[in-house]
Design a protein around this motif. Structure first.
Motif, PDB file in Angstrom:
ATOM      1  N   ILE A 266      55.734  77.654  44.233  1.00  0.00           N
ATOM      2  CA  ILE A 266      56.513  78.461  43.297  1.00  0.00           C
ATOM      3  C   ILE A 266      56.478  79.912  43.760  1.00  0.00           C
ATOM      4  N   ARG A 267      57.640  80.545  43.840  1.00  0.00           N
ATOM      5  CA  ARG A 267      57.731  81.898  44.393  1.00  0.00           C
ATOM      6  C   ARG A 267      56.968  82.921  43.560  1.00  0.00           C
ATOM      7  N   SER A 268      56.977  82.737  42.236  1.00  0.00           N
ATOM      8  CA  SER A 268      56.276  83.708  41.388  1.00  0.00           C
ATOM      9  C   SER A 268      54.776  83.707  41.667  1.00  0.00           C
ATOM     10  N   ASN A 269      54.232  82.535  42.014  1.00  0.00           N
ATOM     11  CA  ASN A 269      52.811  82.481  42.366  1.00  0.00           C
ATOM     12  C   ASN A 269      52.539  83.245  43.658  1.00  0.00           C
ATOM     13  N   ALA A 270      53.474  83.114  44.612  1.00  0.00           N
ATOM     14  CA  ALA A 270      53.320  83.850  45.864  1.00  0.00           C
ATOM     15  C   ALA A 270      53.379  85.356  45.615  1.00  0.00           C
ATOM     16  N   ARG A 271      54.273  85.800  44.715  1.00  0.00           N
ATOM     17  CA  ARG A 271      54.337  87.235  44.403  1.00  0.00           C
ATOM     18  C   ARG A 271      53.061  87.731  43.728  1.00  0.00           C
ATOM     19  N   GLU A 272      52.517  86.899  42.846  1.00  0.00           N
ATOM     20  CA  GLU A 272      51.278  87.293  42.163  1.00  0.00           C
ATOM     21  C   GLU A 272      50.133  87.440  43.167  1.00  0.00           C
ATOM     22  N   TYR A 273      50.060  86.487  44.096  1.00  0.00           N
ATOM     23  CA  TYR A 273      49.007  86.563  45.112  1.00  0.00           C
ATOM     24  C   TYR A 273      49.236  87.760  46.036  1.00  0.00           C
ATOM     25  N   GLN A 274      50.498  88.082  46.311  1.00  0.00           N
ATOM     26  CA  GLN A 274      50.817  89.250  47.120  1.00  0.00           C
ATOM     27  C   GLN A 274      50.328  90.528  46.444  1.00  0.00           C
ATOM     28  N   ASN A 275      50.460  90.598  45.120  1.00  0.00           N
ATOM     29  CA  ASN A 275      49.947  91.758  44.384  1.00  0.00           C
ATOM     30  C   ASN A 275      48.425  91.835  44.452  1.00  0.00           C
ATOM     31  N   GLN A 276      47.771  90.669  44.403  1.00  0.00           N
ATOM     32  CA  GLN A 276      46.306  90.654  44.514  1.00  0.00           C
ATOM     33  C   GLN A 276      45.867  91.165  45.891  1.00  0.00           C
ATOM     34  N   LEU A 277      46.595  90.775  46.942  1.00  0.00           N
ATOM     35  CA  LEU A 277      46.267  91.267  48.274  1.00  0.00           C
ATOM     36  C   LEU A 277      46.492  92.772  48.377  1.00  0.00           C
ATOM     37  N   ALA A 278      47.530  93.268  47.717  1.00  0.00           N
ATOM     38  CA  ALA A 278      47.805  94.705  47.748  1.00  0.00           C
ATOM     39  C   ALA A 278      46.662  95.487  47.091  1.00  0.00           C
ATOM     40  N   ASP A 279      46.075  94.924  46.017  1.00  0.00           N
ATOM     41  CA  ASP A 279      44.934  95.580  45.371  1.00  0.00           C
ATOM     42  C   ASP A 279      43.732  95.659  46.305  1.00  0.00           C
ATOM     43  N   LYS A 280      43.655  94.700  47.252  1.00  0.00           N
ATOM     44  CA  LYS A 280      42.546  94.694  48.214  1.00  0.00           C
ATOM     45  C   LYS A 280      42.860  95.520  49.456  1.00  0.00           C
ATOM     46  N   GLY A 281      44.071  96.094  49.518  1.00  0.00           N
ATOM     47  CA  GLY A 281      44.416  96.946  50.648  1.00  0.00           C
ATOM     48  C   GLY A 281      45.191  96.261  51.743  1.00  0.00           C
ATOM     49  N   TYR A 282      45.698  95.052  51.502  1.00  0.00           N
ATOM     50  CA  TYR A 282      46.444  94.319  52.515  1.00  0.00           C
ATOM     51  C   TYR A 282      47.942  94.459  52.269  1.00  0.00           C
ATOM     52  N   THR A 283      48.696  94.718  53.320  1.00  0.00           N
ATOM     53  CA  THR A 283      50.159  94.730  53.263  1.00  0.00           C
ATOM     54  C   THR A 283      50.667  93.350  53.672  1.00  0.00           C
ATOM     55  N   SER A 284      51.508  92.731  52.877  1.00  0.00           N
ATOM     56  CA  SER A 284      51.924  91.359  53.133  1.00  0.00           C
ATOM     57  C   SER A 284      53.410  91.190  52.862  1.00  0.00           C
ATOM     58  N   GLU A 285      53.935  90.056  53.317  1.00  0.00           N
ATOM     59  CA  GLU A 285      55.312  89.673  53.042  1.00  0.00           C
ATOM     60  C   GLU A 285      55.371  88.178  52.748  1.00  0.00           C
ATOM     61  N   ILE A 286      56.418  87.754  52.045  1.00  0.00           N
ATOM     62  CA  ILE A 286      56.573  86.352  51.656  1.00  0.00           C
ATOM     63  C   ILE A 286      57.597  85.708  52.580  1.00  0.00           C
ATOM     64  N   LEU A 287      57.183  84.572  53.214  1.00  0.00           N
ATOM     65  CA  LEU A 287      58.065  83.815  54.098  1.00  0.00           C
ATOM     66  C   LEU A 287      58.396  82.479  53.448  1.00  0.00           C
ATOM     67  N   GLU A 288      59.659  82.135  53.419  1.00  0.00           N
ATOM     68  CA  GLU A 288      60.069  80.827  52.897  1.00  0.00           C
ATOM     69  C   GLU A 288      60.220  79.884  54.077  1.00  0.00           C
ATOM     70  N   ASN A 289      59.329  78.870  54.128  1.00  0.00           N
ATOM     71  CA  ASN A 289      59.288  77.961  55.271  1.00  0.00           C
ATOM     72  C   ASN A 289      58.869  76.577  54.803  1.00  0.00           C
TER      73      ASN A 289
END
Length: 332
Positions: A266-289
């Motif tokens: 589910i894409r919303s779960n990926a966005r939520e996890y992306q926000n958690q990584l941002a809080d830890k200082g990681y820059t990320s992107e979501i790939l649909e594969n």
């Protein structure tokens, strides 16, 4: 609404989930491993077990998750869970089992409920087994000599001499083999046999069209292959072919290598996890594969650079479950 998929998503992100009134599902991460016997690389996965003793959740993780995903109230989400649990109990009473899609089968065993996990569960982080090329693990065997009574045991000095002789012999064979491969011996033999022709070869290679030499003289120094004996032509062709063989160009790698920290359905779960990584200082992107949403924390054009970064992040960072995904540049 598919509660099976929602439970799978929670187990992918968390260590477990409580199904109120039934029990809890607990996930345990298992790292990737290599089966040297079958030449297969088994991907990382999560193993699931069922605990019937934990039936309440004060944090109401499942209910809050359903309410957020379906945009409904918490009380309505709790009602949906109760209906789901009742369906499970009806299936256990009527058929003795109930299948949780993508997770396993719940079976009634006397007074307990047990879980038989699926061999290929849907929450295997979206990975598949990889058939690797055959490889061998080098084994070092130590030769033991019999110790004859009355004689002193063999010393390390003799062993060192033997090892030194082996290394020197191997190095000499490599030099001889390399000289033979590039045609050095052929060149030397024919140069001795026909010194005049090879002098013309040297003139052509070292002083082509020199300014101090008239054009007529430069033409005279050109190599006349038509007048060469057949064995000389054969030697030159062999040398030319071997020089070309040494000039091999590595084919271009047409892939992009992504370091993946999470995989979701589910894409919303990926966005939520992306926000958690941002809080830890990681820059990320979501790939649909492959119908999955993967969260990438870094991307590289070269596989070697990607592997170095992957190992560094595993050793120094907090992301222990990251892995490498290769995608064709046209599929990005």
């Amino acid at each position: 609404m598919d509660l099976h998929s929602i439970i799978q998503d929670i187990l992918t992100r968390k260590e477990g989930v409580v199904i109120p009134g039934l029990g809890s599902l607990v996930s345990r991460y298992r790292s990737a491993k290599i089966d040297t016997g079958k030449n297969v690389i088994h991907p990382p996965k999560k193993e699931i077990r069922f605990n019937p003793n934990v039936t309440t959740d004060s944090d109401q993780i499942l209910a809050k998750y359903i309410a957020s995903e379906e945009n409904i109230s918490l009380s309505k989400a709790q009602t949906l869970i109760q209906t789901f649990v009742q369906n499970i109990r009806n299936g256990l009473e009527e058929n003795g089992k109930f299948t949780l899609k993508g997770i396993g089968t719940l079976k009634k065993a006397e007074t307990r409920i047990e879980l038989i996990p699926e061999e290929d569960p849907a929450l295997n982080l979206g990975f598949a087994e990889i058939q690797a090329e055959p490889f061998e693990v080098e084994k070092i065997r130590e030769t033991q000599k019999k110790i004859i009574p009355g004689q002193p045991p063999p010393t390390r000095k003799s062993g060192r001499k033997t090892i030194g002789l082996i290394i020197a012999s191997t190095f000499l064979l490599i030099i001889i083999g390399g000289a033979y491969y590039i045609g050095f011996f052929d060149y030397l033999a024919y140069k001795i046999k026909n010194q005049e022709i090879f002098q013309k070869i040297n003139l052509t290679e070292t002083q082509p069209n020199s300014r101090e030499e008239p054009p007529e003289q430069a033409e005279d120094t050109a190599l006349d292959t038509a007048s060469m004996p057949p064995e000389i032509k054969q030697a030159l062709n062999r040398i030319t072919d071997k020089k070309r063989a040494l000039m091999y160009k590595q084919p271009e790698d047409n892939k992009i290598y992504h370091i993946i920290a999470g995989s979701f359905r589910i894409r919303s779960n990926a966005r939520e996890y992306q926000n958690q990584l941002a809080d830890k200082g990681y820059t990320s992107e979501i790939l649909e594969n492959d119908s999955l949403y993967r969260v990438s924390v870094n991307s590289f054009d070269k596989k070697e650079d990607a592997l170095v970064n992957l190992y560094q992040m595993r050793d120094n960072g907090k992301l222990k479950s990251i892995w490498l995904l290769a995608v064709q540049k046209t599929d990005r």
